[in-house]
Design a protein around this motif. Structure first.
Motif, PDB file in Angstrom:
ATOM      1  N   ASN A  73       0.651  -1.186   0.032  1.00 21.35           N
ATOM      2  CA  ASN A  73       0.037   0.061   0.044  1.00 21.35           C
ATOM      3  C   ASN A  73       0.885   1.260   0.041  1.00 21.35           C
ATOM      4  O   ASN A  73       0.241   2.294   0.070  1.00 21.35           O
ATOM      5  N   GLN A  74       2.237   0.910  -0.362  1.00 21.64           N
ATOM      6  CA  GLN A  74       2.921   2.210  -0.504  1.00 21.64           C
ATOM      7  C   GLN A  74       3.189   2.555  -1.927  1.00 21.64           C
ATOM      8  O   GLN A  74       3.223   3.680  -2.427  1.00 21.64           O
ATOM      9  N   THR A  75       3.308   1.579  -2.732  1.00 26.53           N
ATOM     10  CA  THR A  75       3.387   1.707  -4.298  1.00 26.53           C
ATOM     11  C   THR A  75       1.995   1.993  -4.743  1.00 26.53           C
ATOM     12  O   THR A  75       1.419   0.898  -5.356  1.00 26.53           O
ATOM     13  N   VAL A  76       1.423   2.757  -4.765  1.00 26.42           N
ATOM     14  CA  VAL A  76       0.090   3.205  -5.063  1.00 26.42           C
ATOM     15  C   VAL A  76      -0.209   4.387  -5.987  1.00 26.42           C
ATOM     16  O   VAL A  76       0.722   5.159  -5.774  1.00 26.42           O
ATOM     17  N   VAL A  77      -1.440   4.645  -6.597  1.00 25.93           N
ATOM     18  CA  VAL A  77      -1.899   5.806  -7.103  1.00 25.93           C
ATOM     19  C   VAL A  77      -3.179   6.052  -6.327  1.00 25.93           C
ATOM     20  O   VAL A  77      -3.476   5.222  -5.837  1.00 25.93           O
ATOM     21  N   TYR A  78      -3.492   7.386  -6.410  1.00 23.89           N
ATOM     22  CA  TYR A  78      -4.551   7.939  -5.497  1.00 23.89           C
ATOM     23  C   TYR A  78      -5.755   8.393  -6.220  1.00 23.89           C
ATOM     24  O   TYR A  78      -5.584   9.245  -7.299  1.00 23.89           O
ATOM     25  N   SER A  79      -6.948   8.168  -5.527  1.00 28.00           N
ATOM     26  CA  SER A  79      -8.125   9.045  -6.271  1.00 28.00           C
ATOM     27  C   SER A  79      -8.594   9.898  -5.010  1.00 28.00           C
ATOM     28  O   SER A  79      -9.387   9.575  -4.061  1.00 28.00           O
ATOM     29  N   PRO A  80      -8.063  11.292  -4.867  1.00 29.31           N
ATOM     30  CA  PRO A  80      -8.678  12.029  -3.877  1.00 29.31           C
ATOM     31  C   PRO A  80     -10.258  12.481  -3.915  1.00 29.31           C
ATOM     32  O   PRO A  80     -10.605  12.587  -2.732  1.00 29.31           O
ATOM     33  N   GLU A  81     -10.722  12.378  -4.765  1.00 34.88           N
ATOM     34  CA  GLU A  81     -12.036  12.674  -4.717  1.00 34.88           C
ATOM     35  C   GLU A  81     -12.790  11.320  -4.764  1.00 34.88           C
ATOM     36  O   GLU A  81     -14.244  11.501  -4.831  1.00 34.88           O
ATOM     37  N   ASP A  82     -12.449  10.136  -4.735  1.00 36.69           N
ATOM     38  CA  ASP A  82     -12.899   8.907  -4.640  1.00 36.69           C
ATOM     39  C   ASP A  82     -13.882   8.572  -5.957  1.00 36.69           C
ATOM     40  O   ASP A  82     -15.168   8.304  -5.993  1.00 36.69           O
ATOM     41  N   ASP A  83     -13.382   9.073  -7.076  1.00 38.65           N
ATOM     42  CA  ASP A  83     -14.378   9.069  -8.254  1.00 38.65           C
ATOM     43  C   ASP A  83     -13.568   8.196  -9.310  1.00 38.65           C
ATOM     44  O   ASP A  83     -13.598   8.221 -10.533  1.00 38.65           O
ATOM     45  N   ASP A  84     -12.525   7.188  -8.942  1.00 41.99           N
ATOM     46  CA  ASP A  84     -12.089   6.271  -9.744  1.00 41.99           C
ATOM     47  C   ASP A  84     -11.073   6.756 -10.692  1.00 41.99           C
ATOM     48  O   ASP A  84     -10.829   6.338 -11.791  1.00 41.99           O
ATOM     49  N   LEU A  85     -10.592   8.021 -10.459  1.00 42.05           N
ATOM     50  CA  LEU A  85      -9.560   8.773 -11.210  1.00 42.05           C
ATOM     51  C   LEU A  85      -8.300   8.478 -10.206  1.00 42.05           C
ATOM     52  O   LEU A  85      -8.144   9.624  -9.362  1.00 42.05           O
ATOM     53  N   TYR A  86      -7.322   8.161 -10.829  1.00 45.82           N
ATOM     54  CA  TYR A  86      -6.262   7.929  -9.940  1.00 45.82           C
ATOM     55  C   TYR A  86      -4.909   8.542 -10.609  1.00 45.82           C
ATOM     56  O   TYR A  86      -4.560   8.505 -11.980  1.00 45.82           O
ATOM     57  N   GLU A  87      -4.070   9.106  -9.472  1.00 43.02           N
ATOM     58  CA  GLU A  87      -2.654   9.592  -9.929  1.00 43.02           C
ATOM     59  C   GLU A  87      -1.856   9.402  -8.865  1.00 43.02           C
ATOM     60  O   GLU A  87      -1.920   9.399  -7.794  1.00 43.02           O
ATOM     61  N   GLY A  88      -0.541   9.222  -9.392  1.00 36.91           N
ATOM     62  CA  GLY A  88       0.502   9.260  -8.405  1.00 36.91           C
ATOM     63  C   GLY A  88       1.871   9.193  -9.158  1.00 36.91           C
ATOM     64  O   GLY A  88       2.018   9.107 -10.425  1.00 36.91           O
ATOM     65  N   TYR A  89       3.060   9.129  -8.476  1.00 37.72           N
ATOM     66  CA  TYR A  89       4.273   9.326  -8.968  1.00 37.72           C
ATOM     67  C   TYR A  89       5.238   8.142  -8.326  1.00 37.72           C
ATOM     68  O   TYR A  89       5.052   7.899  -7.117  1.00 37.72           O
ATOM     69  N   LEU A  90       5.944   7.396  -9.259  1.00 38.51           N
ATOM     70  CA  LEU A  90       6.595   6.301  -8.922  1.00 38.51           C
ATOM     71  C   LEU A  90       7.841   6.358  -9.516  1.00 38.51           C
ATOM     72  O   LEU A  90       7.957   7.010 -10.658  1.00 38.51           O
ATOM     73  N   PHE A  91       8.945   5.641  -8.800  1.00 33.82           N
ATOM     74  CA  PHE A  91      10.422   5.836  -9.191  1.00 33.82           C
ATOM     75  C   PHE A  91      10.724   4.532  -9.637  1.00 33.82           C
ATOM     76  O   PHE A  91      10.604   3.330  -9.355  1.00 33.82           O
ATOM     77  N   PHE A  92      11.260   4.378 -11.289  1.00 36.17           N
ATOM     78  CA  PHE A  92      11.683   3.033 -11.868  1.00 36.17           C
ATOM     79  C   PHE A  92      12.851   3.101 -11.961  1.00 36.17           C
ATOM     80  O   PHE A  92      13.508   4.031 -12.807  1.00 36.17           O
TER      81      PHE A  92
END
Length: 367
Positions: A184-203
């Motif tokens: 649950n750390q490597t995740v993207v977020y939906s702040p409005e709980d509207d199933d639109l997710y965004e997040g930043y990850l490092f590869f």
């Protein structure tokens, strides 16, 4: 002249929007024959008392009739659902909020989702009742306003509860973190709980592979054709180059994007508004927390700065972030919504760009 204009519209939008004439019938969409979508559920005037103990339960499903455009070969119709407090009304565009954009003719909403619309976004006080109006905007392309169709508003009354607005998450298991869908750390977020997710990850490596999941492999999505569309149990998604990526997933439409970013500081407080000062990924922080943040220590002069990605201010090439004057101190917003960050006193500063989400922030530490 009419024929030529129709062809130009057809090239740009896939269809020409003109008054009807016989010689242009293959290219012209007569909007006088178009039919706007209309809500069929819930009933106009319905009342809902929202309770926190039931927040994960379904509330109802918005349903509506399909918009009709009387022509063949058109792009898929899209629907944008919007909301506003009824007492404010649709004549005040700054008060209108977007709920969801979809090709479907329905949208599920939970108790928590409706409370976030009412309490968190429309600022209806906790435990108070107020009316909310919803409408649908149907369109073939956002750019061509002549194809827009609006439904009649649907009004309901809602009694809210106090909510901290905790964001929903979508897991992003992959080769970079051991293919763990429960991380649950490597995740993207939906702040409005509207199933639109965004997040930043490092590869850290080229050709990193990943998928989207709901906490286990029971529900997971990949991209079989590498075309931005998600399928259940689909193929692994590949990020060709190592780096920090902004990852977006629309689980209403089952689409996704990835955008590689290299962040820098820019502004009059640094080397001017034409020169980026590159920032470095905090590798130790990533290894400990699986979260992305950038750090730089530099001399700053009185003035202003912002954060910019890829040496460009706006998509599709770049991004920028500045402060949100209406939020708590340190909160960032994208683009023109974010204002320049002030530096009042010259000195050596450590500047942190925190992309851990769901809210992006910055820190300033003067030595």
């Amino acid at each position: 002249m009419m024929k030529r204009t129709a062809i130009i519209f057809a090239i740009i939008f896939g269809i020409g929007i003109l008054n009807s004439c016989e010689e242009d019938k293959d290219h012209v969409l007569d909007m006088s024959e178009a039919v706007a979508p209309q809500f069929t559920n819930p009933d106009h005037g319905s009342a809902y008392i929202l309770e926190e103990e039931n927040e994960l339960e379904p509330l109802f499903t918005f349903q509506w009739s399909a918009a009709e455009y009387k022509a063949e070969g058109l792009p898929d119709v899209r629907y944008l659902m919007q909301a506003v407090k009824t007492s404010i009304g649709w004549d005040n565009p700054d008060s209108i909020i977007d709920i969801v954009e979809t090709r479907n003719t329905s949208h599920d909403v939970s108790v928590r989702g409706m409370n976030r619309i009412a309490f968190n976004r429309l600022n209806i006080p906790a435990f108070e009742t107020d009316e909310i109006s919803f409408r649908l905007q149907a369109f073939l392309t956002r750019a061509n306003t002549q194809t827009w169709l609006f439904s009649e508003p649907l009004t309901i009354s809602v009694t809210t509860y106090e909510s901290v607005g905790e964001a929903s998450i979508l897991n992003v298991p992959g080769s970079y973190q051991g293919w763990d869908p429960g991380n649950n750390q490597t995740v993207v977020y939906s702040p409005e709980d509207d199933d639109l997710y965004e997040g930043y990850l490092f590869f850290e490596e080229d050709d990193t592979e990943y998928k989207f999941a709901k906490g286990s492999w029971d529900e997971n999505w990949g991209d079989d054709d590498a075309d931005g569309n998600l399928q259940p149990d689909g193929a692994n998604i590949i990020a060709e180059l190592a780096g920090v990526y902004r990852i977006n997933a629309d689980m209403n439409e089952f689409t996704h994007t990835q955008f590689r970013t290299e962040w820098a500081l820019i502004g009059s407080a640094a080397l001017g508004w034409d020169t980026d000062v590159p920032m470095e990924v905090d590798l130790e922080y990533w290894e400990e927390n699986w979260k992305v943040r950038y750090v730089i220590t530099l001399d700053l002069e009185p003035g202003h700065f912002k954060f910019r990605a890829n040496g460009a201010w706006d998509p599709p090439a770049g991004l920028n972030m500045g402060i949100d004057d209406d939020a708590e101190e340190g909160v960032l917003m994208y683009g023109g919504f974010g204002n320049d960050i002030p530096i009042d006193e010259a000195g050596t500063y450590t500047v942190i760009l925190d992309l851990t989400g769901p809210v992006y922030r910055y820190e300033l530490h003067k030595e």
